[in-house]
Motif scaffolding. Structure first.
Motif, PDB file in Angstrom:
ATOM      1  N   PRO A 132      10.975 -47.998 -33.881  1.00 20.52           N
ATOM      2  CA  PRO A 132      11.303 -46.744 -34.565  1.00 20.52           C
ATOM      3  C   PRO A 132      11.761 -45.642 -33.611  1.00 20.52           C
ATOM      4  O   PRO A 132      12.695 -44.895 -33.906  1.00 20.52           O
ATOM      5  N   ARG A 135      15.332 -46.365 -32.413  1.00 20.76           N
ATOM      6  CA  ARG A 135      16.332 -46.015 -33.428  1.00 20.76           C
ATOM      7  C   ARG A 135      16.646 -44.515 -33.377  1.00 20.76           C
ATOM      8  O   ARG A 135      17.801 -44.106 -33.531  1.00 20.76           O
ATOM      9  N   GLU A 136      15.613 -43.704 -33.174  1.00 20.50           N
ATOM     10  CA  GLU A 136      15.822 -42.261 -33.068  1.00 20.50           C
ATOM     11  C   GLU A 136      16.668 -41.918 -31.853  1.00 20.50           C
ATOM     12  O   GLU A 136      17.560 -41.066 -31.913  1.00 20.50           O
ATOM     13  N   ASN A 151      15.366 -54.637 -38.886  1.00 23.34           N
ATOM     14  CA  ASN A 151      14.757 -54.277 -40.169  1.00 23.34           C
ATOM     15  C   ASN A 151      15.865 -53.784 -41.093  1.00 23.34           C
ATOM     16  O   ASN A 151      16.424 -52.711 -40.874  1.00 23.34           O
ATOM     17  N   GLU A 153      15.873 -52.506 -43.948  1.00 25.67           N
ATOM     18  CA  GLU A 153      15.628 -51.254 -44.647  1.00 25.67           C
ATOM     19  C   GLU A 153      15.839 -50.035 -43.757  1.00 25.67           C
ATOM     20  O   GLU A 153      16.064 -48.929 -44.261  1.00 25.67           O
ATOM     21  N   LYS A 154      15.739 -50.223 -42.443  1.00 22.67           N
ATOM     22  CA  LYS A 154      15.824 -49.086 -41.524  1.00 22.67           C
ATOM     23  C   LYS A 154      17.204 -48.908 -40.909  1.00 22.67           C
ATOM     24  O   LYS A 154      17.450 -47.943 -40.193  1.00 22.67           O
ATOM     25  N   GLY A 155      18.101 -49.821 -41.150  1.00 18.63           N
ATOM     26  CA  GLY A 155      19.442 -49.673 -40.597  1.00 18.63           C
ATOM     27  C   GLY A 155      19.940 -50.966 -39.974  1.00 18.63           C
ATOM     28  O   GLY A 155      19.161 -51.869 -39.665  1.00 18.63           O
ATOM     29  N   ASN A 189       3.560 -47.936 -39.042  1.00 19.77           N
ATOM     30  CA  ASN A 189       4.936 -48.238 -39.450  1.00 19.77           C
ATOM     31  C   ASN A 189       5.505 -49.464 -38.729  1.00 19.77           C
ATOM     32  O   ASN A 189       6.692 -49.762 -38.871  1.00 19.77           O
ATOM     33  N   ILE A 191       6.617 -53.089 -38.204  1.00 22.50           N
ATOM     34  CA  ILE A 191       7.037 -54.101 -39.170  1.00 22.50           C
ATOM     35  C   ILE A 191       6.174 -55.347 -39.066  1.00 22.50           C
ATOM     36  O   ILE A 191       5.906 -56.033 -40.067  1.00 22.50           O
TER      37      ILE A 191
END
Length: 316
Positions: A132, A135-136, A151, A153-155, A189, A191
């Motif tokens: 996560p 990704r940021e 993932n 759903e996250k991109g 969070n 996965i």
């Protein structure tokens, strides 16, 4: 004196192994399918061993084919490194890469070694954070490229490796038999944590989260010390661990998909070169089934995965 192997034939052979198809390989190497088949016949004649065997309507690599594949990758890689060493226009600059520490220990040595040998003028900065956070960084432009847990759903990310996600415990303790089951997971969070808790709830198994950490080192320590069970990708297995299967009462977990994310960068050529090295490195890495002392105890798992062969669709 034996004639040297043909690098062009080896390149075609590796492409067949990577694409799983003679037809797709023909398009990749800009040859007709019959020319690709002829190349493989000549390579088999040169090696003196069959490289493919029939399996119904498909062909797959033989044991000798799998053996040649490792050598062929090394020869092609060395050829690239030689050319890069004498290329005055070789890549140079600075690139920022991120990866979770789960993957860093297993994958980074190979990735960095391959890339640095081919691109000695490139400086690399590496950060280790959970997916996560990476990704940021990609969204904020503070990373050029990241190796992440895919993932949907996250991109989007470009999937470069798929591995089993596994229940693991200590080979020297029976913590997996306790009720409630003590577990060590990543943050809420994560996965892998979500996958693990979903399976435990479907099993109706009582559990308690004893350790929470984004650090793979902490999770590994909790498992090896016999304090908790956890969920890890195949690449994160360590000597002293035991893989728990359905025979132990643990349900099957989804696969772990490892992907590449690219950020907005001023050095797109560097990013593409590193992405290629990452994909090639991860394709070339296999998990050790045991160390010299046989400390990794996952006999049932090893038996189930002892012979993984690539199915290659082809028409000769």
């Amino acid at each position: 004196m034996h004639a040297p192997l043909d690098l062009d034939q080896l390149h075609t052979f590796v492409t067949i192994a990577d694409t799983g198809s003679f037809t797709r390989t023909a398009a990749e190497v800009h040859r007709t399918q019959s020319a690709v088949s002829m190349q493989m016949r000549r390579l088999e004649e040169r090696i003196g061993k069959p490289l493919f065997e029939k399996d119904g309507r498909t062909n797959r690599l033989t044991e000798d084919g799998e053996k040649l594949l490792n050598y062929a990758r090394r020869m092609i890689r060395l050829n690239r490194e030689i050319l890069a060493a004498f290329d005055d226009a070789s890549l140079e600059g600075h690139i920022r890469i991120g990866t979770p520490d789960d993957y860093a220990d297993r994958f980074l040595p190979e990735i960095m070694a391959r890339f640095s040998r081919s691109n000695p003028r490139v400086e690399m900065s590496v950060i280790c954070e959970p997916t996560p956070g990476l990704r940021e960084h990609i969204r904020n432009g503070t990373l050029d490229i990241a190796l992440v847990t895919h993932n949907e759903e996250k991109g989007p990310s470009e999937i470069v490796r798929t591995e089993p996600l596994l229940w693991v415990t200590s080979a020297n303790h029976n913590v997996h038999e306790e009720t409630p089951l003590p577990v060590a997971f990543g943050r809420p969070n994560c996965i892998w944590r979500l996958a693990g808790t979903d399976v435990l709830e479907q099993m109706g198994r009582d559990y308690r989260v004893l350790f929470t950490s984004f650090s793979a080192t902490v999770i590994t320590a909790a498992v090896l010390s016999g304090l908790a069970v956890s969920v890890l990708a195949e690449c994160a297995l360590r000597p002293g661990m035991r893989v728990l299967t359905e025979a132990d009462g643990f349900g099957t977990l989804p696969e772990c998909k490892i992907g590449i994310m690219r950020g907005k960068t001023e050095h797109p050529a560097l990013v593409e070169a590193l992405a290629q090295h990452i994909a090639e490195s991860l394709d070339n890495i296999s998990v050790p089934l045991a160390d010299e002392a046989g400390a990794i105890d996952f006999a049932a798992y090893a038996t189930a995965r002892a012979r993984r062969t690539k199915q290659i669709t082809t028409a000769w």
